[in-house]
Scaffold this motif. Structure first.
Motif, PDB file in Angstrom:
ATOM      1  N   PRO A 186      -0.841   2.743  -3.542  1.00  0.00           N
ATOM      2  CA  PRO A 186      -1.933   3.722  -3.528  1.00  0.00           C
ATOM      3  C   PRO A 186      -1.914   4.669  -2.332  1.00  0.00           C
ATOM      4  O   PRO A 186      -2.487   5.758  -2.410  1.00  0.00           O
ATOM      5  N   SER A 212     -12.504   4.112  -6.958  1.00  0.00           N
ATOM      6  CA  SER A 212     -11.348   3.454  -6.350  1.00  0.00           C
ATOM      7  C   SER A 212     -10.398   2.890  -7.403  1.00  0.00           C
ATOM      8  O   SER A 212     -10.831   2.414  -8.455  1.00  0.00           O
ATOM      9  N   TYR A 213      -9.103   2.907  -7.073  1.00  0.00           N
ATOM     10  CA  TYR A 213      -8.089   2.328  -7.945  1.00  0.00           C
ATOM     11  C   TYR A 213      -8.201   0.805  -8.026  1.00  0.00           C
ATOM     12  O   TYR A 213      -7.579   0.175  -8.871  1.00  0.00           O
ATOM     13  N   LEU A 221       0.812  -1.218   0.000  1.00  0.00           N
ATOM     14  CA  LEU A 221       0.000   0.000   0.000  1.00  0.00           C
ATOM     15  C   LEU A 221       0.844   1.265   0.000  1.00  0.00           C
ATOM     16  O   LEU A 221       0.430   2.292  -0.536  1.00  0.00           O
ATOM     17  N   GLY A 227      -9.858  -0.740  -1.742  1.00  0.00           N
ATOM     18  CA  GLY A 227      -9.185   0.555  -1.589  1.00  0.00           C
ATOM     19  C   GLY A 227      -9.938   1.516  -0.694  1.00  0.00           C
ATOM     20  O   GLY A 227      -9.968   2.718  -0.946  1.00  0.00           O
ATOM     21  N   ILE A 228     -10.569   0.994   0.359  1.00  0.00           N
ATOM     22  CA  ILE A 228     -11.420   1.830   1.216  1.00  0.00           C
ATOM     23  C   ILE A 228     -10.622   2.948   1.895  1.00  0.00           C
ATOM     24  O   ILE A 228     -11.083   4.083   1.977  1.00  0.00           O
ATOM     25  N   ARG A 240      -8.018   4.560   0.934  1.00  0.00           N
ATOM     26  CA  ARG A 240      -7.734   5.662   0.002  1.00  0.00           C
ATOM     27  C   ARG A 240      -9.003   6.457  -0.300  1.00  0.00           C
ATOM     28  O   ARG A 240      -8.992   7.675  -0.363  1.00  0.00           O
ATOM     29  N   LEU A 241     -10.117   5.721  -0.470  1.00  0.00           N
ATOM     30  CA  LEU A 241     -11.381   6.406  -0.748  1.00  0.00           C
ATOM     31  C   LEU A 241     -11.769   7.368   0.369  1.00  0.00           C
ATOM     32  O   LEU A 241     -12.395   8.391   0.140  1.00  0.00           O
ATOM     33  N   TRP A 248      -4.150  -3.585  -9.793  1.00  0.00           N
ATOM     34  CA  TRP A 248      -4.641  -2.249  -9.451  1.00  0.00           C
ATOM     35  C   TRP A 248      -4.277  -1.252 -10.539  1.00  0.00           C
ATOM     36  O   TRP A 248      -3.325  -1.449 -11.294  1.00  0.00           O
ATOM     37  N   GLN A 249      -5.033  -0.158 -10.542  1.00  0.00           N
ATOM     38  CA  GLN A 249      -4.749   0.864 -11.546  1.00  0.00           C
ATOM     39  C   GLN A 249      -3.518   1.695 -11.184  1.00  0.00           C
ATOM     40  O   GLN A 249      -3.119   2.583 -11.915  1.00  0.00           O
TER      41      GLN A 249
END
Ligand code: SF4
Lengths: 503, 170
Positions: free
Chosen positions: A121, B127-128, A96, A185-186, A188-189, A116-117
């Motif tokens: 992150p 989200s990514y 992460l 990805g909570i 980060r959100l 992941w994109q």
């Protein structure tokens, strides 16, 4: 109270609730050694901007602290090298935050499957392109060993995860889990939104623990802001949390028996579970009570009608529970499957700080409601039942005892329901950086929340640690030497969360 | 056990005509019968849900809703399934598994996106680690909204899929 070595570390003033302290340069090593030998339990480990945090609990003194190691570069000393329970947390930390944990015994990616994109992150420099990807499984070699891959899509209505069994005939030689499939990805959100927006995400970390997780999150926010929910709100939160515990424990007892092919118990238990969900739905407007615990209090009051319904529910379960316990006790073919199966040794449960029924079925006498009591449990102390056998049977019995304990708690909560508001008045956004940590007991065990708000109130960092982090690794230990066919039974008796773990 | 069974035998059944009105249930059975004979087999895939949707899917099996009385069954293999029921915001880590499950199903097949996440990413939008709506990965025939949809809504959704005769199976 004798001082611990961490008490000399410099406190951070902005953190409320338990103290947060800055570790000196060699502090992580001292912490690692203390975790290995002493009464110190690791509650969580997570990354941050230029820092890594570890939350610990000292059992004999019943106190907790957050310890922070400031980082100068991209290298973090490993706790996992001293203390195995930290290994997966540090693997996730690498994924992460894009840091390198030095000397980490198992450095393979954990949550990052290479899809992941972005990479890292939560990293300091913002997300990087590319991704790490998952490398292979651990080795188990020898004549007559075979592998069984299971998942991530399972044969049932189950969350996604992969299990790699190595078996010798029918006997499991090694189980290795691969998780991360439900990573959304909570954390980060949450960043950049305000505390209220974060509540909707906290309620959906793990749907079965919605109340408990929201409570942990809200309590961390409230501590950070220096506000206290009114007494009525805390009691109503506890009623919701105990309803959630009832619903899940009833479902689990039924499902465990179902996995031992005893469907009568399952049918009976899920009827009671449905009654709980219906009462929760009629009272709060949501069967799983999502978004009903909010920063500052609760979103719904309990009127007389709802209160009568909850009390009637308690009477209904009270009337049925002894029959179900008797049914369990008197069915030898069922106990033939549960007794002695999937034994988790108390030493491992203690080492991993394993919470919830799993820990309590293996001799770990810990319940956050009692040992780090938060309102209203400081006045309504739950009865904590502990077994030492550590098998599937013990995990069923702890749940049955906790169903009864929750019923008693709801009764006492409702008779002492204070009058007054259900939420405190909205406060002005903070003018300086504020932070708080909390530990709340969900049905699965203790949920850790850390929240830091920037001046103006936006979430700068929020970390939610599901109890499953310290339970999943133990499932690998408990299944060893059991037959493959008993895996569903063991797995269900653990009932770890995928979504809560993967976040 | 005998005492409990006897007691149950002489007590009234819990299975309710409501929450699914009886005629809706009958209509559901009729629609399935026209298409597939007397049963509908569902393969559920959790594409990264919070587990809330799964809990309500489980509830379909309890004595109140008793979904099997309509000939609806959850099956263990996509090879046995007529319907793929997907929950969750399709995490990037689950995308391939979802595609493979869909590929493994024999035609005719339908897809139900269940819950606000599967319908359109829900609270995880942006989200990514999420692809988003199931329809971005495989063709979706019907959407059952809700977070999570309660059991009655799930049953109504199944009906909506099967009652529309103009919708051709893929
Ligand atoms: S729709 Fe709601 S309940 Fe269903 S998976 Fe998404 S967040 Fe969970």
């Amino acid at each position: 109270m004798p001082a611990l070595f961490i008490d000399d570390w410099a406190p951070v003033a902005s953190h409320r609730g338990w103290p947060r302290r800055l570790a000196p340069a060699e502090g992580w090593r001292a912490l690692g050694e203390a975790l290995r030998t002493a009464d110190l339990v690791l509650l969580g480990l997570w990354g941050d901007r230029d820092a890594v945090h570890a939350a610990v609990f000292h059992a004999p003194q019943r106190r907790a602290a957050v310890l922070t190691l400031p980082l100068a570069g991209k290298h973090v000393p490993s706790l996992g090298v001293f203390h195995a329970p930290a290994i997966r947390l540090e693997r996730a930390l690498q994924d992460l935050h894009g840091v390198t944990v030095v000397a980490l015994p198992d450095a393979r990616p954990w949550l990052d499957h290479g899809t992941w994109q972005c990479a890292a992150p939560l990293g300091d420099d913002g997300p990087a392109p590319g991704a790490a990807g998952t490398t292979g499984f651990l080795d188990a070699s020898g004549p007559a060993l075979h592998q069984i891959p299971v998942g991530p899509v399972h044969a049932g209505i189950i969350e996604p995860g992969h299990f790699r069994f190595t078996a010798h005939g029918e006997t499991v030689v090694r189980l290795e889990e691969r998780l991360g499939y439900a990573h959304k990805g909570i954390e980060r959100l949450m960043q950049g939104g305000d505390a209220v927006a974060g509540t909707r995400l906290a309620a959906r970390v793990s749907g079965d623990s919605s109340v408990a997780c929201s409570w942990a999150y809200c309590r961390a926010v409230e501590l950070a802001l220096g506000i206290e929910p009114p007494p009525r709100a805390t009691v109503l939160r506890a009623v919701m949390a105990e309803l959630e515990r009832l619903a899940n424990h009833l479902g689990d007892v039924g499902a465990i028996c179902n996995d031992a092919s005893f469907s009568l118990m399952h049918a009976e238990c899920i009827i009671l579970r449905e009654h709980v969900l219906r009462v929760a739905g009629a009272w709060t407007g949501h069967r799983l009570m999502m978004d009903r615990v909010v920063p500052g209090g609760v979103a719904v009051d309990l009127d007389d009608k709802a209160r009568d319904a909850v009390q009637a529910l308690v009477r209904r379960i009270d009337a049925r529970l002894p029959e179900l316990v008797e049914l369990y006790d008197n069915t030898a073919s069922l106990q033939d499957r549960t007794v002695g199966t999937g034994r988790l040794p108390p030493t491992l449960a203690a080492q991993f700080g394993c919470g919830g029924c799993i820990g309590r079925a293996s001799g770990r006498d810990f319940d956050a409601r009692r040992d780090l009591a938060y309102p209203p449990y400081d006045r309504h102390v739950p009865l904590v039942t502990v077994f030492t056998e550590g098998d599937v049977d013990a995990r069923v019995r702890v749940r049955l005892a906790e169903i009864d304990a929750s019923l008693r708690l709801i009764e006492s909560l409702l008779t002492a329901l204070p009058a007054g508001p259900i939420a405190c008045l909205p406060v002005a956004p903070p003018t300086a950086m504020v932070e708080g940590s909390a530990l709340v007991e969900g049905f699965r065990g203790d949920i850790l929340a850390y929240v830091r708000l920037a001046p103006g109130g936006a979430i700068e960092r929020c970390h939610l640690r599901d109890p499953s982090w310290f339970q999943w690794p133990l499932l690998e230990a408990a299944i060893e030497g059991n037959i493959v066919a008993d895996f569903p039974l063991c797995n269900k008796s653990f009932n770890c969360s995928y979504s809560g773990h993967d976040l | 056990m005998r005492r409990l069974l006897l007691k149950n035998l002489f007590s009234r059944p819990l299975t309710e005509p409501a929450p699914v009105p009886a005629d809706v249930g009958e209509a559901l059975r009729g629609a399935i019968a026209r298409r597939l004979g007397r049963s509908l087999c569902i393969r559920a895939v959790d594409a990264g849900s919070c587990n809330g949707c799964e809990l309500e899917l489980h509830a379909l099996g309890n004595a109140f809703y008793d979904v099997e009385r309509f000939g609806i069954r959850f099956v263990a293999s996509p090879r046995h399934a007529d319907v793929l029921l997907v929950t969750g915001p399709v995490t990037t880590n689950m995308r391939v598994a979802l595609e493979r499950t869909w590929d493994a199903m024999p035609a005719p097949k339908w897809v139900i996106a269940t819950g606000d996440c599967a319908a359109g990413c829900g609270v995880f939008e942006g989200s990514y680690a999420c692809v988003g709506a199931v329809s971005r990965v495989i063709p979706v025939d019907i959407v059952i909204g809700g977070c999570p949809p309660p059991p009655e809504e799930l049953l109504r959704g199944l009906l909506a899929l099967l009652a529309d005769d103009r919708r051709a199976p893929r």
